[in-house]
Design an enzyme around this catalytic site. Structure first.
Site, PDB file in Angstrom:
ATOM      1  N   LYS A  75      71.945 -32.873 -68.705  1.00 35.04           N
ATOM      2  CA  LYS A  75      71.022 -33.253 -67.628  1.00 35.04           C
ATOM      3  C   LYS A  75      71.297 -34.626 -66.993  1.00 35.04           C
ATOM      4  CE  LYS A  75      67.046 -30.394 -68.778  1.00 35.04           C
ATOM      5  NZ  LYS A  75      65.613 -30.333 -69.081  1.00 35.04           N
ATOM      6  N   ASP A  87      61.653 -30.406 -63.495  1.00 34.78           N
ATOM      7  CA  ASP A  87      60.865 -30.515 -64.730  1.00 34.78           C
ATOM      8  C   ASP A  87      59.595 -31.331 -64.459  1.00 34.78           C
ATOM      9  OD1 ASP A  87      62.505 -29.128 -66.496  1.00 34.78           O
ATOM     10  OD2 ASP A  87      63.636 -30.911 -67.096  1.00 34.78           O
TER      11      ASP A  87
END
Ligand code: ATR
Length: 282
Positions: free
Chosen positions: A70, A106
């Site tokens: 990520k 997210d």
């Protein structure tokens, strides 16, 4: 059916075998009759650059990025939108005008899962467990919505880094506590209105990041883990009668729905996605 016109999306990570994203997105494509397919791409750390080059060369439409890429992926993308840049993590990739752009859904998925339960974040005392990739996004979102955040982590230095990142970008102060300081954590929990678990504790195991007696009925409890759906923390919260309880499925669906919209231009069929995830989990 896959044919010459099929658009490809996928998830890069390691491991990706347990990812629910392929089931969730393929169900959504199928529901809307879209000629898209979503595939798992296991990519090792040292192959990340080549993998991203490959996505570009193959004309992949977009997808997701998961553990452990990520943060690393940022330097290989053509562009990264501001929120993802500020958080320091990308979980969603979208091809736009031939360029790969990184996003962080997210944070917004988390926000939506709370909003849906009518939970406001402004001026709230929030205790967040974890300082990894997911926690980074959540902590940033919480702080930018005006919450008073305390980050509790096993490794204090990691929490410290998340704090420093937030404080350098937002006009907010963040507190940190080591998980080992049980009494301080207990005291913080008493003051907290919202508690979120963003560690991996409880994933495929009946363990909770806190003892049950740290919870109280006025607390909102959210676990971002969804394997199992009813984690030990969620069960503890039910037993204590916590004010509101949110499992990890909602955030998974909402972060995915934002990506789906970006790749296809269509509103995501969230119910279908949720059902696909729950079926996979069962
Ligand atoms: P992710 O990207 O999903 O957040 P990660 O970066 O590996 O994954 O982060 C995992 C988080 O769970 C970290 O906060 C980790 O704590 P450390 O920073 O100390 O490693 C936490 N974690 C994992 N196993 C744990 C355990 N057994 N006890 C407490 N915390 C744990």
């Amino acid at each position: 059916m896959v044919d010459g016109e099929t658009k490809i999306c996928g998830i890069i990570g390691n491991p990706v075998g347990h990812s629910l994203s392929p089931a969730m997105h393929n169900a959504a494509f199928s529901e809307l009759g879209l000629n898209f397919v979503y595939l798992p791409f296991p990519v090792q750390k040292e192959k990340l650059k080549e993998a991203v080059e490959g996505l570009k060369a193959l004309g992949i439409k977009g997808g997701n990025v998961t553990i452990p890429h990520k943060s690393e992926v940022i330097k290989y993308l053509d562009e990264v939108e501001e929120l993802a840049q500020r958080i320091g993590a990308v979980n969603t990739i979208v091809r736009e005008k031939g360029k790969l752009r990184g996003f962080n859904t997210d944070a917004l998925g988390f926000k939506k899962a709370l909003e849906e339960k009518r939970i406001k974040l402004e001026e709230r005392e929030v205790i967040l467990f974890g300082a990894g990739g997911a926690a980074k996004a959540l902590a940033f979102q919480l702080a930018s919505e005006g919450s008073q955040v305390t980050i509790v982590n096993r490794t204090l230095e990691r929490a410290q880094k998340v704090k420093e990142n937030i404080e350098s970008k937002l006009d907010r102060e963040v507190e940190v506590l080591p998980l080992s300081e049980k009494e301080e954590v207990r005291e913080k929990m008493k003051e907290a209105e919202i508690m979120t678990n963003a560690t991996s504790v409880g994933m495929r195991e009946q363990k909770s990041i806190v003892p049950k007696d740290f919870l109280h009925p006025k607390l909102v409890v959210m676990d971002i883990i969804y394997t199992p759906v009813n984690t030990k923390l969620i069960k503890q919260a039910q037993e204590v009668g916590c004010k509101k309880i949110i499992n990890g499925v909602q955030m998974l669906v909402y972060q995915g729905a934002l990506g789906f919209k970006a790749w296809t231009g269509e509103k995501a069929p969230e119910e279908v996605m949720r059902k696909a995830v729950l079926e996979e989990l069962a």
